[in-house]
Design an enzyme around this catalytic site. Structure first.
Site, PDB file in Angstrom:
ATOM      1  N   ASN A   9      10.674  -1.995   1.086  1.00  0.00           N
ATOM      2  CA  ASN A   9      10.922  -1.489  -0.271  1.00  0.00           C
ATOM      3  C   ASN A   9      11.504  -0.085  -0.136  1.00  0.00           C
ATOM      4  O   ASN A   9      10.789   0.856   0.178  1.00  0.00           O
ATOM      5  CB  ASN A   9       9.600  -1.467  -1.053  1.00  0.00           C
ATOM      6  CG  ASN A   9       9.761  -0.841  -2.426  1.00  0.00           C
ATOM      7  OD1 ASN A   9      10.879  -0.577  -2.879  1.00  0.00           O
ATOM      8  ND2 ASN A   9       8.634  -0.603  -3.093  1.00  0.00           N
ATOM      9  N   TRP A  10      12.809   0.003  -0.373  1.00  0.00           N
ATOM     10  CA  TRP A  10      13.484   1.293  -0.181  1.00  0.00           C
ATOM     11  C   TRP A  10      13.174   2.289  -1.294  1.00  0.00           C
ATOM     12  O   TRP A  10      13.506   3.478  -1.160  1.00  0.00           O
ATOM     13  CB  TRP A  10      15.000   1.094  -0.106  1.00  0.00           C
ATOM     14  CG  TRP A  10      15.500   0.349   1.093  1.00  0.00           C
ATOM     15  CD1 TRP A  10      14.746  -0.274   2.073  1.00  0.00           C
ATOM     16  CD2 TRP A  10      16.873   0.134   1.455  1.00  0.00           C
ATOM     17  NE1 TRP A  10      15.573  -0.864   3.008  1.00  0.00           N
ATOM     18  CE2 TRP A  10      16.889  -0.622   2.654  1.00  0.00           C
ATOM     19  CE3 TRP A  10      18.093   0.500   0.885  1.00  0.00           C
ATOM     20  CZ2 TRP A  10      18.081  -1.013   3.278  1.00  0.00           C
ATOM     21  CZ3 TRP A  10      19.276   0.116   1.509  1.00  0.00           C
ATOM     22  CH2 TRP A  10      19.259  -0.628   2.698  1.00  0.00           C
ATOM     23  N   LYS A  11      12.602   1.821  -2.394  1.00  0.00           N
ATOM     24  CA  LYS A  11      12.332   2.684  -3.564  1.00  0.00           C
ATOM     25  C   LYS A  11      13.629   3.406  -3.977  1.00  0.00           C
ATOM     26  O   LYS A  11      14.715   2.845  -3.828  1.00  0.00           O
ATOM     27  CB  LYS A  11      11.181   3.638  -3.257  1.00  0.00           C
ATOM     28  CG  LYS A  11       9.952   2.865  -2.739  1.00  0.00           C
ATOM     29  CD  LYS A  11       8.692   3.661  -2.667  1.00  0.00           C
ATOM     30  CE  LYS A  11       7.563   2.784  -2.129  1.00  0.00           C
ATOM     31  NZ  LYS A  11       6.275   3.474  -2.093  1.00  0.00           N
ATOM     32  N   HIS A  97       4.923  -3.206  -8.995  1.00  0.00           N
ATOM     33  CA  HIS A  97       4.615  -2.142  -8.036  1.00  0.00           C
ATOM     34  C   HIS A  97       3.807  -1.047  -8.740  1.00  0.00           C
ATOM     35  O   HIS A  97       4.046  -0.747  -9.915  1.00  0.00           O
ATOM     36  CB  HIS A  97       5.905  -1.561  -7.450  1.00  0.00           C
ATOM     37  CG  HIS A  97       5.634  -0.693  -6.266  1.00  0.00           C
ATOM     38  ND1 HIS A  97       5.212   0.614  -6.393  1.00  0.00           N
ATOM     39  CD2 HIS A  97       5.668  -0.959  -4.940  1.00  0.00           C
ATOM     40  CE1 HIS A  97       5.009   1.108  -5.177  1.00  0.00           C
ATOM     41  NE2 HIS A  97       5.278   0.183  -4.291  1.00  0.00           N
ATOM     42  N   GLU A  99       3.961   2.049  -8.639  1.00  0.00           N
ATOM     43  CA  GLU A  99       4.767   3.149  -9.201  1.00  0.00           C
ATOM     44  C   GLU A  99       5.332   2.762 -10.565  1.00  0.00           C
ATOM     45  O   GLU A  99       5.472   3.610 -11.448  1.00  0.00           O
ATOM     46  CB  GLU A  99       5.872   3.542  -8.205  1.00  0.00           C
ATOM     47  CG  GLU A  99       5.280   4.289  -7.009  1.00  0.00           C
ATOM     48  CD  GLU A  99       5.991   4.067  -5.682  1.00  0.00           C
ATOM     49  OE1 GLU A  99       7.145   3.614  -5.686  1.00  0.00           O
ATOM     50  OE2 GLU A  99       5.363   4.331  -4.637  1.00  0.00           O
ATOM     51  N   GLU A 169      -1.483  -3.619  -2.275  1.00  0.00           N
ATOM     52  CA  GLU A 169      -1.113  -2.249  -1.927  1.00  0.00           C
ATOM     53  C   GLU A 169      -2.111  -1.283  -2.564  1.00  0.00           C
ATOM     54  O   GLU A 169      -1.953  -0.905  -3.727  1.00  0.00           O
ATOM     55  CB  GLU A 169       0.295  -1.933  -2.460  1.00  0.00           C
ATOM     56  CG  GLU A 169       1.382  -2.821  -1.917  1.00  0.00           C
ATOM     57  CD  GLU A 169       2.754  -2.150  -1.977  1.00  0.00           C
ATOM     58  OE1 GLU A 169       3.389  -2.053  -0.920  1.00  0.00           O
ATOM     59  OE2 GLU A 169       3.170  -1.694  -3.056  1.00  0.00           O
ATOM     60  N   GLY A 175       2.289   5.963   0.606  1.00  0.00           N
ATOM     61  CA  GLY A 175       2.984   7.230   0.827  1.00  0.00           C
ATOM     62  C   GLY A 175       2.069   8.390   1.180  1.00  0.00           C
ATOM     63  O   GLY A 175       2.480   9.545   1.164  1.00  0.00           O
ATOM     64  N   SER A 215       1.391   2.904   3.752  1.00  0.00           N
ATOM     65  CA  SER A 215       1.439   3.657   5.011  1.00  0.00           C
ATOM     66  C   SER A 215       1.392   2.765   6.250  1.00  0.00           C
ATOM     67  O   SER A 215       0.774   3.111   7.259  1.00  0.00           O
ATOM     68  CB  SER A 215       0.323   4.712   5.051  1.00  0.00           C
ATOM     69  OG  SER A 215       0.489   5.640   3.990  1.00  0.00           O
ATOM     70  N   GLY A 236       7.201   0.772   2.787  1.00  0.00           N
ATOM     71  CA  GLY A 236       7.978   1.781   2.075  1.00  0.00           C
ATOM     72  C   GLY A 236       8.701   2.693   3.057  1.00  0.00           C
ATOM     73  O   GLY A 236       9.736   2.333   3.629  1.00  0.00           O
ATOM     74  N   GLY A 237       8.151   3.880   3.272  1.00  0.00           N
ATOM     75  CA  GLY A 237       8.803   4.912   4.089  1.00  0.00           C
ATOM     76  C   GLY A 237       9.346   4.420   5.420  1.00  0.00           C
ATOM     77  O   GLY A 237      10.485   4.747   5.793  1.00  0.00           O
TER      78      GLY A 237
END
Ligand code: 13P
Length: 252
Positions: A9-11, A97, A99, A169, A175, A215, A236-237
């Site tokens: 997930n590149w966000k 998600h 967010e 999640e 993150g 993470s 993610g990251g």
């Protein structure tokens, strides 16, 4: 048979040029091979999807959107419908998600509508659930996840539900660099699979893919994925660096 999945997930990261570069790097690495029965997905920003579907081998690296609208079409300025996502060549869509729940007020009722529209448009939803830290500290995490899943998904028929991928999640792990322990992940994944068993029976529950997100990185992926109910990850990251993402894929 249950499929393992690693999804990135590149966000809200990467311009178009940067996105093309990253996707092509991932595609090249994935071409070297992935573990058996493993599917690789990337979820770039919407506006990259159509271009990336021409640039990479989408049988090897499948495409997902990060969201879709809760209405089918019409006067909703700035929104992107499930049909539009499908028309780019994407096969998946992330729905719910944390967010989106937190910053855009997405409730389970709204997410239910998105799930319906995704399925109507032959997109496979990756449905996210997970508790915030206060809820875990108050020992409410099972209840929270139960209502997120039952309110937005359990209206589906068995056939429809079989197209769903669930991503657990925990919000406190996203993150933050704090990862759920393998025991915490396994405990919640087993709980989710039991919820599915109770609603749809053992066969459906056995086959459903449940991902862990929060993470997840090359150094902890193997330990997390070695649990019997953890079928891969939503990353993610660490999905923003092709080498790290590929290392995670190889840990499944
Ligand atoms: P991080 O891997 O950056 O913690 O993000 C997880 C996530 O939210 C994936 O959807």
């Amino acid at each position: 048979m249950r499929k393992n999945i690693v999804a990135g997930n590149w966000k809200m990261n990467k311009t178009l040029d940067e996105g093309i570069q990253l996707a092509e790097e991932v595609d090249k690495l994935v071409a070297q091979g992935v573990p058996d029965n493993t599917e690789v997905i990337i979820a770039p920003p919407y506006i990259h999807l159509a271009e990336l579907s021409k640039r990479i081998n989408t049988k090897r690296v499948h495409l997902s959107a990060q969201n879709c609208a809760s209405e089918p079409t019409g006067a909703y300025t700035g929104e992107i419908s499930a049909a539009m996502v499908k028309s780019t060549g994407a096969e998946y869509v992330i729905i719910g998600h944390s967010e989106r729940r937190k910053y855009y007020g997405e409730t389970n009722a709204i997410l239910k509508k998105k799930i319906e529209l995704a399925l109507e448009n032959q997109l496979n939803p990756i449905y996210c659930c997970g508790e915030v830290l206060d809820q875990r500290n108050a020992n409410q995490h099972f209840e929270v996840v139960k209502s997120q899943i039952s309110d937005a998904l359990f209206f589906l028929s068995e056939e429809e539900f079989s197209k769903i991928i669930i991503a657990y999640e925990p919000v406190w792990a996203i993150g933050t660099g704090v990862t759920a322990s393998p025991e915490q992940a396994q405990e919640m994944h087993a709980y989710i699979r039991q919820l599915v068993t109770d609603r749809y029976g053992e066969q459906v529950a056995e086959n459903i893919t449940i991902l862990y997100g929060g993470s997840c990185k090359p150094s902890n992926a193997k330990e997390l994925f070695s649990n019997k109910d953890v079928d891969g990850g939503l990353i993610g990251g660490a999905s923003l660096k092709a080498g790290d993402f590929y290392a995670i894929i190889q840990s499944v």
